[in-house]
Write an enzyme that holds these catalytic residues in place. Structure first.
Site, PDB file in Angstrom:
ATOM      1  N   SER A 155       0.814  -1.213   0.000  1.00  0.00           N
ATOM      2  CA  SER A 155       0.000   0.000   0.000  1.00  0.00           C
ATOM      3  C   SER A 155       0.850   1.266   0.000  1.00  0.00           C
ATOM      4  CB  SER A 155      -0.922   0.018   1.232  1.00  0.00           C
ATOM      5  OG  SER A 155      -1.884  -1.001   1.154  1.00  0.00           O
ATOM      6  N   GLN A 156       0.246   2.340  -0.477  1.00  0.00           N
ATOM      7  CA  GLN A 156       0.839   3.670  -0.431  1.00  0.00           C
ATOM      8  C   GLN A 156       1.220   4.010   1.014  1.00  0.00           C
ATOM      9  OE1 GLN A 156      -2.017   6.571  -1.622  1.00  0.00           O
ATOM     10  NE2 GLN A 156      -0.710   8.336  -1.160  1.00  0.00           N
TER      11      GLN A 156
END
Length: 224
Positions: A73-74
């Protein structure tokens, strides 16, 4: 890239997360994340949890592919989800979707014990190796169907889900302790929302939408 290069990029990532938090004050209700969360993000090297060919991009604030149609994920989203979870040092946390173990490592810095479930065997194997190399001994990774939770270790103080079901799996709500919190993306692919789910001491469940997100879908796999 050398370790000094990674150190500079890591520091820039932390600064970018802090800046994006300010711009998200309306959604988050505050302009800064918990200092414990920021410290954990500063301690865990993201480049140790991405495929080697993507290490030069490890500290860019974007999701990165890790194989099998999955992503890490970011960093900003990892930070926000971890902050919403409000993990205490005495907490036992259930994570659904280990990936290569980055979120697990962040949680490891904050919680007493982390139990993480990954559907894809090869990702689970790599996550165990990466977590062990970084010294995260309080994380246990299991291959299985995350929608069923981990009944043997339930109930959990905190639950975090890193892939999106259309509806919150009932087993995860059931395995959340009274007084507990869950952070989960949910909804149809084009309209997913990041949700904070809270269960009060009487067992009543409430949900709050944080902001719109786009996660890979939570796969149910075979029943455990």
């Amino acid at each position: 890239m050398s370790d000094p290069d990674f150190t500079t990029l890591h520091q820039r990532m932390i600064a970018e997360i802090a800046a994006k938090t300010i711009f998200s004050t309306m959604h988050l209700g505050k302009a800064a994340l918990n200092p414990r969360v920021m410290e954990a993000l500063s301690k865990v090297p993201r480049h140790a949890f991405v495929p080697i060919e993507l290490r030069p991009y490890a500290y860019v604030d974007t999701p990165l592919p890790i194989g099998y149609g999955k992503t890490i994920s970011q960093p900003f989203i990892v930070a926000v989800m971890t902050d919403l979870l409000d993990v205490r040092p005495t907490d036992t946390v259930l994570e659904i979707g280990t990936g290569l173990g980055y979120q697990s490592a962040i949680l490891s810095e904050l919680a007493k014990q982390v139990y993480s479930i990954e559907l894809i065997e090869e990702l689970a194997r790599q996550a165990r190796q990466r977590l062990a190399r970084q010294g995260h001994a309080n994380v246990e990774v299991r291959i299985g169907n995350g929608c069923q939770g981990w009944p043997e270790h339930a109930p959990f103080d905190r639950v975090i889900v890193t892939a999106a079901p259309e509806l919150i799996p009932p087993a995860l709500i059931y395995q959340l302790k009274p007084g507990g919190r869950m952070v989960i993306p949910a909804g149809l692919p084009e309209s997913q929302q990041l949700l904070l789910v809270q269960k009060d001491e009487e067992g009543t469940v409430s949900t709050r939408e944080i902001f719109q997100v786009l996660f890979s879908l939570l796969e149910e796999g075979e029943p455990d």
